[in-house]
Design a protein around this motif. Structure first.
Motif, PDB file in Angstrom:
ATOM      1  N   VAL A 147       0.869  -1.179   0.000  1.00  0.00           N
ATOM      2  CA  VAL A 147       0.000   0.000   0.000  1.00  0.00           C
ATOM      3  C   VAL A 147       0.902   1.223   0.000  1.00  0.00           C
ATOM      4  O   VAL A 147       1.993   1.210   0.576  1.00  0.00           O
ATOM      5  N   ILE A 148       0.456   2.289  -0.641  1.00  0.00           N
ATOM      6  CA  ILE A 148       1.322   3.438  -0.869  1.00  0.00           C
ATOM      7  C   ILE A 148       0.605   4.736  -0.530  1.00  0.00           C
ATOM      8  O   ILE A 148      -0.609   4.863  -0.726  1.00  0.00           O
ATOM      9  N   PHE A 149       1.377   5.670  -0.017  1.00  0.00           N
ATOM     10  CA  PHE A 149       0.933   7.053   0.194  1.00  0.00           C
ATOM     11  C   PHE A 149       1.947   7.951  -0.474  1.00  0.00           C
ATOM     12  O   PHE A 149       3.161   7.746  -0.336  1.00  0.00           O
ATOM     13  N   VAL A 150       1.473   8.965  -1.190  1.00  0.00           N
ATOM     14  CA  VAL A 150       2.352   9.916  -1.869  1.00  0.00           C
ATOM     15  C   VAL A 150       2.007  11.324  -1.406  1.00  0.00           C
ATOM     16  O   VAL A 150       0.823  11.689  -1.347  1.00  0.00           O
ATOM     17  N   GLY A 151       3.028  12.112  -1.106  1.00  0.00           N
ATOM     18  CA  GLY A 151       2.780  13.497  -0.711  1.00  0.00           C
ATOM     19  C   GLY A 151       4.067  14.177  -0.275  1.00  0.00           C
ATOM     20  O   GLY A 151       5.108  13.525  -0.115  1.00  0.00           O
ATOM     21  N   THR A 152       4.006  15.479  -0.131  1.00  0.00           N
ATOM     22  CA  THR A 152       5.128  16.224   0.443  1.00  0.00           C
ATOM     23  C   THR A 152       5.123  15.974   1.943  1.00  0.00           C
ATOM     24  O   THR A 152       4.196  16.370   2.646  1.00  0.00           O
ATOM     25  N   MET A 153       6.167  15.330   2.423  1.00  0.00           N
ATOM     26  CA  MET A 153       6.122  14.813   3.780  1.00  0.00           C
ATOM     27  C   MET A 153       6.596  15.810   4.841  1.00  0.00           C
ATOM     28  O   MET A 153       6.859  15.425   5.983  1.00  0.00           O
ATOM     29  N   SER A 154       6.643  17.090   4.469  1.00  0.00           N
ATOM     30  CA  SER A 154       6.779  18.148   5.463  1.00  0.00           C
ATOM     31  C   SER A 154       5.448  18.851   5.690  1.00  0.00           C
ATOM     32  O   SER A 154       5.352  19.739   6.553  1.00  0.00           O
ATOM     33  N   TYR A 155       4.433  18.458   4.935  1.00  0.00           N
ATOM     34  CA  TYR A 155       3.098  19.057   5.023  1.00  0.00           C
ATOM     35  C   TYR A 155       2.341  18.377   6.151  1.00  0.00           C
ATOM     36  O   TYR A 155       2.141  17.151   6.134  1.00  0.00           O
ATOM     37  N   GLN A 156       1.909  19.151   7.151  1.00  0.00           N
ATOM     38  CA  GLN A 156       1.423  18.568   8.396  1.00  0.00           C
ATOM     39  C   GLN A 156       0.226  17.626   8.212  1.00  0.00           C
ATOM     40  O   GLN A 156       0.177  16.574   8.863  1.00  0.00           O
ATOM     41  N   PRO A 157      -0.793  17.942   7.389  1.00  0.00           N
ATOM     42  CA  PRO A 157      -1.880  16.967   7.206  1.00  0.00           C
ATOM     43  C   PRO A 157      -1.396  15.618   6.678  1.00  0.00           C
ATOM     44  O   PRO A 157      -1.926  14.567   7.063  1.00  0.00           O
TER      45      PRO A 157
END
Length: 332
Positions: A147-157
């Motif tokens: 399973v995968i999550f993608v995002g800017t990982m400094s973004y608090q949400p």
């Protein structure tokens, strides 16, 4: 670009970068006449006040509400800090909307939140789905469930979402599927995200050359946001890459206006038990993964078109710039 680096800069450096950006905008404003100015996000709004032209403000999300909701799920002292930011952003948003000739948000939910405190016109300007890249269909899936999550990982949400999934949901899934992995793909992971690698099955990649390769190899995309303002583009990108999606109720609200329904185009889950059932169903039934992914892609083609978004924006610009007396900025 200057603002994007402010949050990671020492205070003095951030201050001078903002001052430099403000001076540059003032120089551009004085250099010639403009038909219109398009402002992207409330953070950039104050810098456009010196431009004498019809102002279009694209807020995208109601950021004040995002900070309020983050304060509700965060521990002290972050709860107090986020609450203060929510109040300050609320005032800024109201002022910018009142000053602009037209304002946009990404969906009706965000408009309802802002309409309650503004009589100015706010329109919905949705996002579009990315085009499908050629050649990715041949990339093979991982042999074991991923399973995968993608995002800017400094973004608090996003930080809150992956921490919640890794601590509350992943252990339930790995009891049933010991080889299952949870990939967290995205740049600038905060320390609390990096520490998740200490948990069995968690992989934190940081910056990667191509996100699409990871999406194609994974089995399921998860969006476990407890705070999901606006419309999550990461979900649209995952769908376009052919991945079935499991998301939170807050994410589904942002997609519902586009006609997406839980059980047909994606799965919606709230409690850890709901998440375990939804993800397990997709792992164990390949035909369900395929049918759900196909239904989502078809919905993208009919609902989220960049051409349609562009036509709407062009029509608004044409209307504003053709009205006598709007060549120079006046209060709407």
């Amino acid at each position: 670009c200057a603002l994007a680096s402010v949050g990671r800069s020492p205070f003095t450096l951030a201050y001078f970068r903002c001052r430099t950006l403000a001076r540059r905008v003032e120089e551009l404003a004085d250099s010639e006449d403009y038909d219109a100015v398009f402002v992207s996000t409330a953070a950039m709004g104050p810098y456009a006040r010196s431009v004498r032209a019809p102002r279009l403000l694209d807020l995208m999300d109601a950021d004040s509400d995002k900070w309020r909701r983050l304060s509700e799920v965060s521990p002290i002292p972050k709860r107090w800090i986020y609450g203060l930011e929510a109040e300050r952003m609320r005032t800024l948003e109201s002022d910018l909307i009142a000053e602009s000739h037209r304002s946009f948000v990404v969906n009706g939910r965000e408009r309802e939140r802002l309409d309650q405190r503004s009589s100015a016109r706010i329109d919905v300007l949705s996002n579009g789905a990315p085009e499908q890249l050629p050649g990715l269909a041949e990339i093979e899936k991982t042999p074991d469930p991923t399973v995968i999550f993608v995002g800017t990982m400094s973004y608090q949400p996003s930080v809150d979402a992956v921490c919640y999934f890794a601590h509350e949901i992943l252990p339930l899934l790995r009891e049933r599927y010991p080889a299952l992995e949870f990939w967290i793909v995205g740049r600038s992971p905060k320390p609390e995200v990096v520490r998740l690698q200490e948990l069995p099955g968690v992989v934190v990649t940081g910056t990667v050359p191509t996100v699409e390769n990871f999406l194609r190899r994974a089995w399921i995309f998860v969006a476990p946001h407890r705070v999901a303002p606006g419309l999550q583009n990461k979900i649209l990108e995952a769908m376009q890459a052919g991945l079935p999606v499991v998301c939170s109720q807050d994410c589904l609200v942002g997609l519902a206006e586009g006609g997406f329904e839980s059980g047909r185009d994606l799965f919606c889950a709230e409690t850890p038990s709901d998440w375990e059932i939804a993800v397990s169903s997709l792992i164990e039934m390949p035909e369900l993964r395929d049918s759900m992914a196909d239904a989502a892609v078809e919905k993208l083609r009919t609902t989220y078109s960049w051409e349609r978004v562009g036509d709407q924006l062009e029509e608004t610009l044409s209307t504003l710039t053709s009205v006598p007396g709007t060549a120079a900025h006046t209060q709407p």
